[in-house]
Design an enzyme around this catalytic site. Sequence first.
Site, PDB file in Angstrom:
ATOM      1  N   GLY A  20       2.287   4.664   3.516  1.00  0.00           N
ATOM      2  CA  GLY A  20       3.168   3.679   2.868  1.00  0.00           C
ATOM      3  C   GLY A  20       4.197   4.364   1.989  1.00  0.00           C
ATOM      4  O   GLY A  20       5.376   3.971   1.960  1.00  0.00           O
ATOM      5  N   ALA A  55     -12.521  -3.907  14.229  1.00  0.00           N
ATOM      6  CA  ALA A  55     -12.284  -5.353  14.415  1.00  0.00           C
ATOM      7  C   ALA A  55     -11.029  -5.787  13.667  1.00  0.00           C
ATOM      8  O   ALA A  55     -10.200  -6.539  14.199  1.00  0.00           O
ATOM      9  CB  ALA A  55     -13.497  -6.136  13.919  1.00  0.00           C
ATOM     10  N   ALA A  81       1.748   3.337  -2.660  1.00  0.00           N
ATOM     11  CA  ALA A  81       1.619   4.328  -3.741  1.00  0.00           C
ATOM     12  C   ALA A  81       1.363   5.728  -3.191  1.00  0.00           C
ATOM     13  O   ALA A  81       1.701   6.728  -3.829  1.00  0.00           O
ATOM     14  CB  ALA A  81       0.485   3.921  -4.683  1.00  0.00           C
ATOM     15  N   TYR A 125     -13.761  -1.973  10.659  1.00  0.00           N
ATOM     16  CA  TYR A 125     -12.375  -1.464  10.622  1.00  0.00           C
ATOM     17  C   TYR A 125     -11.715  -1.703  11.984  1.00  0.00           C
ATOM     18  O   TYR A 125     -10.587  -2.185  12.061  1.00  0.00           O
ATOM     19  CB  TYR A 125     -12.386   0.025  10.271  1.00  0.00           C
ATOM     20  CG  TYR A 125     -11.011   0.665  10.230  1.00  0.00           C
ATOM     21  CD1 TYR A 125     -10.187   0.527   9.118  1.00  0.00           C
ATOM     22  CD2 TYR A 125     -10.532   1.422  11.302  1.00  0.00           C
ATOM     23  CE1 TYR A 125      -8.919   1.122   9.077  1.00  0.00           C
ATOM     24  CE2 TYR A 125      -9.264   2.016  11.270  1.00  0.00           C
ATOM     25  CZ  TYR A 125      -8.470   1.865  10.154  1.00  0.00           C
ATOM     26  OH  TYR A 125      -7.220   2.448  10.117  1.00  0.00           O
ATOM     27  N   GLY A 137       0.822  -1.215   0.000  1.00  0.00           N
ATOM     28  CA  GLY A 137       0.000   0.000   0.000  1.00  0.00           C
ATOM     29  C   GLY A 137       0.850   1.257   0.000  1.00  0.00           C
ATOM     30  O   GLY A 137       0.555   2.226   0.706  1.00  0.00           O
ATOM     31  N   THR A 197      -4.128  11.788   5.672  1.00  0.00           N
ATOM     32  CA  THR A 197      -4.028  11.076   4.389  1.00  0.00           C
ATOM     33  C   THR A 197      -5.446  10.975   3.810  1.00  0.00           C
ATOM     34  O   THR A 197      -6.430  11.348   4.466  1.00  0.00           O
ATOM     35  CB  THR A 197      -3.482   9.639   4.567  1.00  0.00           C
ATOM     36  OG1 THR A 197      -4.485   8.870   5.257  1.00  0.00           O
ATOM     37  CG2 THR A 197      -2.178   9.607   5.349  1.00  0.00           C
ATOM     38  N   VAL A 246      -4.330  10.508  10.931  1.00  0.00           N
ATOM     39  CA  VAL A 246      -3.190  11.035  10.165  1.00  0.00           C
ATOM     40  C   VAL A 246      -3.727  11.643   8.876  1.00  0.00           C
ATOM     41  O   VAL A 246      -4.676  11.122   8.269  1.00  0.00           O
ATOM     42  CB  VAL A 246      -2.189   9.906   9.835  1.00  0.00           C
ATOM     43  CG1 VAL A 246      -0.946  10.486   9.166  1.00  0.00           C
ATOM     44  CG2 VAL A 246      -1.804   9.118  11.077  1.00  0.00           C
ATOM     45  N   ASN A 300       1.237  -2.427   5.429  1.00  0.00           N
ATOM     46  CA  ASN A 300       0.645  -1.095   5.588  1.00  0.00           C
ATOM     47  C   ASN A 300      -0.680  -0.939   4.857  1.00  0.00           C
ATOM     48  O   ASN A 300      -1.508  -0.114   5.255  1.00  0.00           O
ATOM     49  CB  ASN A 300       1.668  -0.065   5.067  1.00  0.00           C
ATOM     50  CG  ASN A 300       1.073   1.306   4.907  1.00  0.00           C
ATOM     51  OD1 ASN A 300       0.917   2.049   5.876  1.00  0.00           O
ATOM     52  ND2 ASN A 300       0.680   1.651   3.672  1.00  0.00           N
ATOM     53  N   CYS A 327       0.213  -4.946  -6.689  1.00  0.00           N
ATOM     54  CA  CYS A 327      -0.234  -6.065  -5.844  1.00  0.00           C
ATOM     55  C   CYS A 327      -1.454  -5.696  -5.019  1.00  0.00           C
ATOM     56  O   CYS A 327      -1.476  -4.678  -4.328  1.00  0.00           O
ATOM     57  CB  CYS A 327       0.901  -6.473  -4.900  1.00  0.00           C
ATOM     58  SG  CYS A 327       0.369  -7.537  -3.556  1.00  0.00           S
TER      59      CYS A 327
HETATM   60  N1  LIG Z   1      -4.702   7.867   8.114  1.00  0.00           N
HETATM   61  C1  LIG Z   1      -5.012   7.522   9.346  1.00  0.00           C
HETATM   62  O1  LIG Z   1      -5.637   8.294  10.099  1.00  0.00           O
HETATM   63  C2  LIG Z   1      -4.575   6.208   9.900  1.00  0.00           C
HETATM   64  C3  LIG Z   1      -4.161   5.163   9.107  1.00  0.00           C
HETATM   65  N2  LIG Z   1      -3.811   3.955   9.678  1.00  0.00           N
HETATM   66  C4  LIG Z   1      -3.397   2.834   8.859  1.00  0.00           C
HETATM   67  O2  LIG Z   1      -2.238   3.172   8.116  1.00  0.00           O
HETATM   68  C5  LIG Z   1      -2.214   2.434   6.903  1.00  0.00           C
HETATM   69  C6  LIG Z   1      -1.990   3.378   5.745  1.00  0.00           C
HETATM   70  O3  LIG Z   1      -3.134   4.209   5.627  1.00  0.00           O
HETATM   71  P1  LIG Z   1      -3.114   5.672   4.965  1.00  0.00           P
HETATM   72  O4  LIG Z   1      -1.813   5.917   4.346  1.00  0.00           O
HETATM   73  O5  LIG Z   1      -3.635   6.591   5.948  1.00  0.00           O
HETATM   74  O6  LIG Z   1      -4.237   5.471   3.860  1.00  0.00           O
HETATM   75  P2  LIG Z   1      -4.270   5.816   2.311  1.00  0.00           P
HETATM   76  O7  LIG Z   1      -5.665   5.546   1.903  1.00  0.00           O
HETATM   77  O8  LIG Z   1      -3.659   7.125   2.032  1.00  0.00           O
HETATM   78  O9  LIG Z   1      -3.290   4.712   1.676  1.00  0.00           O
HETATM   79  C7  LIG Z   1      -3.599   3.354   1.667  1.00  0.00           C
HETATM   80  C8  LIG Z   1      -2.926   2.701   0.487  1.00  0.00           C
HETATM   81  O10 LIG Z   1      -3.267   1.311   0.509  1.00  0.00           O
HETATM   82  C9  LIG Z   1      -3.615   0.921  -0.813  1.00  0.00           C
HETATM   83  N3  LIG Z   1      -4.495  -0.225  -0.798  1.00  0.00           N
HETATM   84  C10 LIG Z   1      -5.827  -0.249  -0.511  1.00  0.00           C
HETATM   85  N4  LIG Z   1      -6.288  -1.501  -0.695  1.00  0.00           N
HETATM   86  C11 LIG Z   1      -5.246  -2.260  -1.078  1.00  0.00           C
HETATM   87  C12 LIG Z   1      -5.096  -3.623  -1.418  1.00  0.00           C
HETATM   88  N5  LIG Z   1      -6.144  -4.471  -1.438  1.00  0.00           N
HETATM   89  N6  LIG Z   1      -3.860  -4.085  -1.753  1.00  0.00           N
HETATM   90  C13 LIG Z   1      -2.803  -3.255  -1.785  1.00  0.00           C
HETATM   91  N7  LIG Z   1      -2.891  -1.943  -1.519  1.00  0.00           N
HETATM   92  C14 LIG Z   1      -4.096  -1.458  -1.145  1.00  0.00           C
HETATM   93  C15 LIG Z   1      -4.282   2.146  -1.399  1.00  0.00           C
HETATM   94  O11 LIG Z   1      -4.323   2.096  -2.826  1.00  0.00           O
HETATM   95  C16 LIG Z   1      -3.412   3.266  -0.857  1.00  0.00           C
HETATM   96  O12 LIG Z   1      -2.316   3.528  -1.695  1.00  0.00           O
HETATM   97  C17 LIG Z   1      -3.528   1.669   6.842  1.00  0.00           C
HETATM   98  O13 LIG Z   1      -3.322   0.340   7.273  1.00  0.00           O
HETATM   99  C18 LIG Z   1      -4.419   2.422   7.828  1.00  0.00           C
HETATM  100  O14 LIG Z   1      -5.417   1.602   8.338  1.00  0.00           O
HETATM  101  C19 LIG Z   1      -3.825   3.783  11.027  1.00  0.00           C
HETATM  102  C20 LIG Z   1      -4.235   4.774  11.837  1.00  0.00           C
HETATM  103  C21 LIG Z   1      -4.606   6.067  11.357  1.00  0.00           C
HETATM  104  C1  LIG Z   2     -12.131   8.111  10.436  1.00  0.00           C
HETATM  105  C2  LIG Z   2     -11.128   7.197   9.809  1.00  0.00           C
HETATM  106  C3  LIG Z   2     -10.669   6.078  10.696  1.00  0.00           C
HETATM  107  C4  LIG Z   2      -9.538   5.403  10.065  1.00  0.00           C
HETATM  108  C5  LIG Z   2      -8.215   5.972  10.413  1.00  0.00           C
HETATM  109  C6  LIG Z   2      -7.755   5.502  11.740  1.00  0.00           C
HETATM  110  O1  LIG Z   2      -7.373   4.362  11.906  1.00  0.00           O
HETATM  111  C7  LIG Z   2      -7.770   6.441  12.816  1.00  0.00           C
HETATM  112  C8  LIG Z   2      -8.128   6.070  14.056  1.00  0.00           C
HETATM  113  C9  LIG Z   2      -8.031   7.007  15.143  1.00  0.00           C
HETATM  114  C10 LIG Z   2      -8.781   6.984  16.234  1.00  0.00           C
HETATM  115  C11 LIG Z   2      -9.935   6.088  16.370  1.00  0.00           C
HETATM  116  C12 LIG Z   2      -9.879   5.350  17.646  1.00  0.00           C
HETATM  117  C13 LIG Z   2     -10.564   5.637  18.711  1.00  0.00           C
HETATM  118  C14 LIG Z   2     -11.482   6.788  18.825  1.00  0.00           C
HETATM  119  C15 LIG Z   2     -12.758   6.457  19.466  1.00  0.00           C
HETATM  120  C16 LIG Z   2     -13.014   6.593  20.757  1.00  0.00           C
HETATM  121  C17 LIG Z   2     -11.975   6.874  21.755  1.00  0.00           C
HETATM  122  C18 LIG Z   2     -12.479   7.734  22.861  1.00  0.00           C
HETATM  123  C19 LIG Z   2     -11.434   7.755  23.954  1.00  0.00           C
HETATM  124  C20 LIG Z   2     -11.610   8.856  24.889  1.00  0.00           C
HETATM  125  O2  LIG Z   2     -12.231   9.854  24.545  1.00  0.00           O
HETATM  126  O3  LIG Z   2     -11.131   8.737  25.988  1.00  0.00           O
END
Ligand SMILES: NC(=O)C1=CN([C@@H]2O[C@H](COP(=O)(O)OP(=O)(O)OC[C@H]3O[C@@H](n4cnc5c(N)ncnc54)[C@H](O)[C@@H]3O)[C@@H](O)[C@H]2O)C=CC1
Ligand SMILES: CCCCCC(=O)/C=C/C=C\C/C=C\C/C=C\CCCC(=O)O
Length: 251
Positions: free
Chosen positions: A17, A151, A13, A149, A11, A186, A184, A89, A61
């Site tokens: 990632g 889960a 691109a 998500y 992931g 993104t 984050v 990622n 991929c």
């Molecule tokens: N942005 C956020 O707030 C947070 C993100 N994450 C995690 O970080 C990781 C990266 O996310 P971001 O960069 O924020 O998202 P993003 O949406 O910017 O990037 C995700 C990338 O994964 C690729 N992708 C999606 N499905 C795919 C598949 N089946 N096979 C291969 N590639 C695939 C997409 O094409 C994209 O390039 C994810 O696992 C996400 O759950 C975790 C916490 C917070």
């Molecule tokens: C909206 C996109 C979600 C996907 C990106 C991601 O993974 C970001 C997650 C960040 C936080 C989510 C987790 C918990 C928030 C929910 C409740 C917590 C409350 C805690 C508190 O207030 O004490």
Amino acid sequence: MFSGRVAVVTGSAQGLGKVFSGVLLERGSKVCISDVNQSELEKTYKEFKSKYAENVISQQCDVTDSEQLKEVFRKTKDTYGQLDLVVNNAGIVNEKNWQQCIDVNLNGTIRGTMLGMEYMRKDKGGKGGLILNMSSLAGIFPVNYTPAYAASKHGVIGYTRSWSMHPDVVNNGVRLVCLCPAFVDTDMIKMDDDSKFVGTDLAQQVIEKFGIMSTDHIIPVFVNAIEDEENNGSVISITLKGANKIPLPMP
Ligand SMILES: NC(=O)C1=CN([C@@H]2O[C@H](COP(=O)(O)OP(=O)(O)OC[C@H]3O[C@@H](n4cnc5c(N)ncnc54)[C@H](O)[C@@H]3O)[C@@H](O)[C@H]2O)C=CC1
Ligand SMILES: CCCCCC(=O)/C=C/C=C\C/C=C\C/C=C\CCCC(=O)O
């Protein structure tokens, strides 16, 4: 620590990632970038290739496809002769197609972890290495607007911690770490698709409460997870307040 090391990042691109891959390349590592999104992958590959030449390769991929993921690992080993780091990622948010959400986030991580162990375990011809799995704060807290998500990300933590405690893995030089960022900046957190959340308003409220981190905020934690070779089995939360190791819950 980074120079000459070889990494696979799924992931990659765009988003985190791409940032992780750039950090590795900048420090002298060799990286196979991969993504389901062929056109975005091609753009990123051209950008990296112009700076890092033969230190970067690219392979389209979908992490839900075992054969495609196997090809990423095969190509990386064939090109660079070794593997030291796997960053699982690739991720999506999609509550309507929750099966896809689980298949990408959890099953994709499981596929990448198993391949990483196969290529890096010393008893399988590897030199040891790190498997860095992307979870989320949503893997630690319940999240009412993204239950599937959450889960998937809880699953990533349980899966990663479990292997990190297996003697066959520990004794063969492979360590596993989970990063759990809050929001984050993104494309993932854009409110651009009704399928993403069960209640966009709920998502919006929580994002406002937590705030949004820049991708730069995640880089030192990513770098530290690689550099700290004593770190195995850590689950690290990352918020605007800082990074913390989440203690193992005990019954
Ligand atoms: N942005 C956020 O707030 C947070 C993100 N994450 C995690 O970080 C990781 C990266 O996310 P971001 O960069 O924020 O998202 P993003 O949406 O910017 O990037 C995700 C990338 O994964 C690729 N992708 C999606 N499905 C795919 C598949 N089946 N096979 C291969 N590639 C695939 C997409 O094409 C994209 O390039 C994810 O696992 C996400 O759950 C975790 C916490 C917070
Ligand atoms: C909206 C996109 C979600 C996907 C990106 C991601 O993974 C970001 C997650 C960040 C936080 C989510 C987790 C918990 C928030 C929910 C409740 C917590 C409350 C805690 C508190 O207030 O004490």
